[in-house]
Design a protein around this motif. Structure first.
Motif, PDB file in Angstrom:
ATOM      1  N   VAL A 242      -5.401   2.049  -4.877  1.00 33.95           N
ATOM      2  CA  VAL A 242      -4.470   0.926  -5.034  1.00 33.95           C
ATOM      3  C   VAL A 242      -5.060  -0.379  -4.514  1.00 33.95           C
ATOM      4  N   SER A 243      -6.136  -0.300  -3.731  1.00 30.87           N
ATOM      5  CA  SER A 243      -6.769  -1.537  -3.263  1.00 30.87           C
ATOM      6  C   SER A 243      -7.351  -2.352  -4.416  1.00 30.87           C
ATOM      7  N   LEU A 244      -7.530  -1.722  -5.570  1.00 25.03           N
ATOM      8  CA  LEU A 244      -7.964  -2.480  -6.740  1.00 25.03           C
ATOM      9  C   LEU A 244      -6.962  -3.564  -7.099  1.00 25.03           C
ATOM     10  N   ALA A 245      -5.683  -3.302  -6.789  1.00 23.56           N
ATOM     11  CA  ALA A 245      -4.655  -4.309  -7.079  1.00 23.56           C
ATOM     12  C   ALA A 245      -4.914  -5.588  -6.291  1.00 23.56           C
ATOM     13  N   ALA A 246      -5.338  -5.434  -5.043  1.00 23.97           N
ATOM     14  CA  ALA A 246      -5.646  -6.606  -4.224  1.00 23.97           C
ATOM     15  C   ALA A 246      -6.839  -7.365  -4.800  1.00 23.97           C
ATOM     16  N   GLN A 247      -7.815  -6.637  -5.304  1.00 24.26           N
ATOM     17  CA  GLN A 247      -8.986  -7.286  -5.897  1.00 24.26           C
ATOM     18  C   GLN A 247      -8.581  -8.107  -7.127  1.00 24.26           C
ATOM     19  N   VAL A 248      -7.711  -7.538  -7.938  1.00 19.51           N
ATOM     20  CA  VAL A 248      -7.220  -8.273  -9.102  1.00 19.51           C
ATOM     21  C   VAL A 248      -6.401  -9.479  -8.649  1.00 19.51           C
ATOM     22  N   GLY A 249      -5.533  -9.262  -7.659  1.00 17.34           N
ATOM     23  CA  GLY A 249      -4.705 -10.350  -7.156  1.00 17.34           C
ATOM     24  C   GLY A 249      -5.516 -11.526  -6.647  1.00 17.34           C
ATOM     25  N   GLN A 250      -6.626 -11.236  -6.001  1.00 15.67           N
ATOM     26  CA  GLN A 250      -7.469 -12.315  -5.474  1.00 15.67           C
ATOM     27  C   GLN A 250      -8.069 -13.158  -6.592  1.00 15.67           C
ATOM     28  N   LYS A 251      -8.236 -12.559  -7.764  1.00 12.40           N
ATOM     29  CA  LYS A 251      -8.778 -13.307  -8.907  1.00 12.40           C
ATOM     30  C   LYS A 251      -7.714 -14.145  -9.607  1.00 12.40           C
ATOM     31  N   VAL A 252      -6.475 -13.655  -9.593  1.00 12.73           N
ATOM     32  CA  VAL A 252      -5.445 -14.211 -10.473  1.00 12.73           C
ATOM     33  C   VAL A 252      -4.353 -14.969  -9.734  1.00 12.73           C
ATOM     34  N   PHE A 253      -4.002 -14.536  -8.522  1.00 10.19           N
ATOM     35  CA  PHE A 253      -2.827 -15.048  -7.822  1.00 10.19           C
ATOM     36  C   PHE A 253      -3.193 -16.043  -6.739  1.00 10.19           C
ATOM     37  N   PRO A 254      -2.241 -16.886  -6.331  1.00 11.25           N
ATOM     38  CA  PRO A 254      -2.416 -17.689  -5.123  1.00 11.25           C
ATOM     39  C   PRO A 254      -2.541 -16.769  -3.898  1.00 11.25           C
ATOM     40  N   PRO A 255      -3.054 -17.269  -2.786  1.00 11.04           N
ATOM     41  CA  PRO A 255      -3.330 -16.415  -1.624  1.00 11.04           C
ATOM     42  C   PRO A 255      -2.122 -15.621  -1.123  1.00 11.04           C
ATOM     43  N   ARG A 256      -0.955 -16.245  -1.013  1.00 12.54           N
ATOM     44  CA  ARG A 256       0.209 -15.535  -0.480  1.00 12.54           C
ATOM     45  C   ARG A 256       0.554 -14.334  -1.347  1.00 12.54           C
ATOM     46  N   GLU A 257       0.599 -14.530  -2.656  1.00 12.85           N
ATOM     47  CA  GLU A 257       0.979 -13.455  -3.557  1.00 12.85           C
ATOM     48  C   GLU A 257      -0.140 -12.428  -3.690  1.00 12.85           C
ATOM     49  N   ALA A 258      -1.392 -12.883  -3.591  1.00  7.69           N
ATOM     50  CA  ALA A 258      -2.514 -11.937  -3.627  1.00  7.69           C
ATOM     51  C   ALA A 258      -2.450 -10.961  -2.459  1.00  7.69           C
ATOM     52  N   ALA A 259      -1.981 -11.445  -1.317  1.00  7.13           N
ATOM     53  CA  ALA A 259      -1.879 -10.596  -0.132  1.00  7.13           C
ATOM     54  C   ALA A 259      -0.747  -9.578  -0.244  1.00  7.13           C
ATOM     55  N   LEU A 260       0.204  -9.839  -1.136  1.00  8.93           N
ATOM     56  CA  LEU A 260       1.374  -8.957  -1.276  1.00  8.93           C
ATOM     57  C   LEU A 260       1.235  -7.932  -2.389  1.00  8.93           C
ATOM     58  N   ILE A 261       0.381  -8.187  -3.365  1.00  5.90           N
ATOM     59  CA  ILE A 261       0.444  -7.423  -4.605  1.00  5.90           C
ATOM     60  C   ILE A 261       0.123  -5.948  -4.429  1.00  5.90           C
ATOM     61  N   ALA A 262      -0.822  -5.584  -3.564  1.00  5.62           N
ATOM     62  CA  ALA A 262      -1.165  -4.166  -3.412  1.00  5.62           C
ATOM     63  C   ALA A 262       0.023  -3.368  -2.889  1.00  5.62           C
ATOM     64  N   THR A 263       0.784  -3.957  -1.969  1.00 10.88           N
ATOM     65  CA  THR A 263       1.976  -3.278  -1.448  1.00 10.88           C
ATOM     66  C   THR A 263       2.993  -3.056  -2.555  1.00 10.88           C
ATOM     67  N   LEU A 264       3.193  -4.058  -3.399  1.00  9.26           N
ATOM     68  CA  LEU A 264       4.155  -3.930  -4.490  1.00  9.26           C
ATOM     69  C   LEU A 264       3.697  -2.895  -5.515  1.00  9.26           C
ATOM     70  N   ILE A 265       2.416  -2.891  -5.829  1.00 16.15           N
ATOM     71  CA  ILE A 265       1.907  -1.933  -6.806  1.00 16.15           C
ATOM     72  C   ILE A 265       1.976  -0.516  -6.257  1.00 16.15           C
ATOM     73  N   GLU A 266       1.714  -0.339  -4.975  1.00 14.36           N
ATOM     74  CA  GLU A 266       1.818   0.998  -4.378  1.00 14.36           C
ATOM     75  C   GLU A 266       3.238   1.547  -4.536  1.00 14.36           C
ATOM     76  N   ARG A 267       4.234   0.684  -4.388  1.00 15.72           N
ATOM     77  CA  ARG A 267       5.624   1.108  -4.592  1.00 15.72           C
ATOM     78  C   ARG A 267       5.900   1.481  -6.038  1.00 15.72           C
ATOM     79  N   ASP A 268       5.216   0.791  -6.965  1.00 20.05           N
ATOM     80  CA  ASP A 268       5.470   0.997  -8.385  1.00 20.05           C
ATOM     81  C   ASP A 268       4.711   2.188  -8.972  1.00 20.05           C
ATOM     82  N   LEU A 269       3.714   2.696  -8.286  1.00 15.37           N
ATOM     83  CA  LEU A 269       2.859   3.737  -8.848  1.00 15.37           C
ATOM     84  C   LEU A 269       3.622   4.950  -9.392  1.00 15.37           C
ATOM     85  N   PRO A 270       4.701   5.401  -8.732  1.00 19.07           N
ATOM     86  CA  PRO A 270       5.427   6.556  -9.286  1.00 19.07           C
ATOM     87  C   PRO A 270       6.000   6.310 -10.683  1.00 19.07           C
ATOM     88  N   TYR A 271       6.111   5.050 -11.079  1.00 19.07           N
ATOM     89  CA  TYR A 271       6.689   4.706 -12.376  1.00 19.07           C
ATOM     90  C   TYR A 271       5.622   4.388 -13.416  1.00 19.07           C
TER      91      TYR A 271
END
Length: 309
Positions: A242-271
């Motif tokens: 799931v750390s790949l999500a953070a890598q993608v976030g760093q390319k695409v998102f502003p810093p605040r949202e990039a720091a949050l995205i891996a946590t959100l994706i980890e929650r979404d993985l079951p879906y």
């Protein structure tokens, strides 16, 4: 119109979000490229405009809410869902913290102004009906969030800011906007549909999907199949690391949202599954009929492409 066999133009209605992150990740992690597709992502808000761009041939695919295809393709004529990005209706009802809302208490919307994007709002409106809330009788206003009328906007973040500024009493939006509002202290989650809040029927009102035109399927069937394969491989990669999500976030998102995205994706993985079932299509179509955006009863093959992958 004949289109390139390689270029794959994807419209998303909300970019700085977890809602359509699998399509963004498939692009940034090279999963589309591995399938021979030169993918690029374009933000087109609201989702109805994204589907209008698909109809006009300005993009090849919409990575958005499944039911919203009806905004540009009445009765599912000319469009098909390729696959899911994730299962279930993925929006949250968030209310101002100072209202002191209780988790699961839909009645908190009475007498309140709730911000929601066009076509996204239909999910909330039908949820309220299912929960016994009448918008007119209970004085509920569901309307666009202030400052979201521009051609391109990140809706969830704008909604979170409007909530903090007390321009609205609540919002119905994506997980990123929700997380920002909760962390700031401005908002509290009342409903998280994916995780069991609200009427059970609401889960299958819609889902995040990929959609293409019938013309695309006729002209580029192999590319359609490859797009589904890319999505499956993206889901697998994020589940494995799931750390790949953070890598993608760093390319695409502003810093605040990039720091949050891996946590959100980890929650979404079951879906995370690309499957679209007949039961989902039947439930989504019933929801669409209740909202007045569908008249007929199209079958599974009228709504979903069979391309493998």
């Amino acid at each position: 119109m004949t289109v390139s066999s390689k270029r794959f133009r994807i419209a998303v209605p909300d970019l700085i979000s977890n809602s359509y992150f699998p399509a963004i990740a498939a692009t940034e992690l090279g999963k589309f490229r591995d399938q021979g597709l030169d993918a690029d992502v374009q933000l087109i808000f609201p989702v109805s405009k994204a589907y209008e761009a698909l109809r006009a041939g300005e993009v090849d695919c919409v990575a958005g809410s499944a039911h919203s295809a009806l905004a540009a393709f009445p009765e599912w004529r000319g469009v098909k869902l390729l696959c899911a990005q994730g299962q279930g209706m993925y929006w949250f009802l968030v209310m101002r913290s100072d209202i002191n809302p209780a988790r699961g208490d839909v009645t908190v919307v009475r007498g309140r102004k709730i911000g929601a994007a066009p076509w996204v709002d239909l999910g909330l409106k039908q949820l309220l009906v299912a929960a016994g809330i009448d918008e007119a009788r209970d004085n509920v206003t569901v309307a666009p969030v202030p400052n979201t009328g521009r051609p391109s906007v990140n809706f969830g973040l704008t909604a979170a800011k409007a909530l903090e500024d007390r321009l609205i009493d609540g919002f119905w939006a994506n997980g990123m906007g929700t997380e920002v509002a909760v962390l700031s202290g401005a908002g509290k989650v009342v409903l998280d549909i994916r995780r069991g809040d609200g009427p059970k029927e609401c889960f299958n009102y819609t889902m995040a999907s990929l959609a293409v035109t019938d013309d695309f399927l006729a002209q580029r069937p192999d590319d359609a199949r490859r797009a589904v394969t890319a999505m499956k491989e993206t889901h697998a990669a994020l589940k494995k690391d799931v750390s790949l999500a953070a890598q993608v976030g760093q390319k695409v998102f502003p810093p605040r949202e990039a720091a949050l995205i891996a946590t959100l994706i980890e929650r979404d993985l079951p879906y995370y599954s690309t499957e679209i079932t007949p039961d989902f299509v039947a439930a989504m179509n019933e929801f669409a009929r209740r909202r007045g955006i569908l008249k007929g009863d199209p079958g599974f093959s009228d709504v979903v492409a069979t391309v493998g992958g």
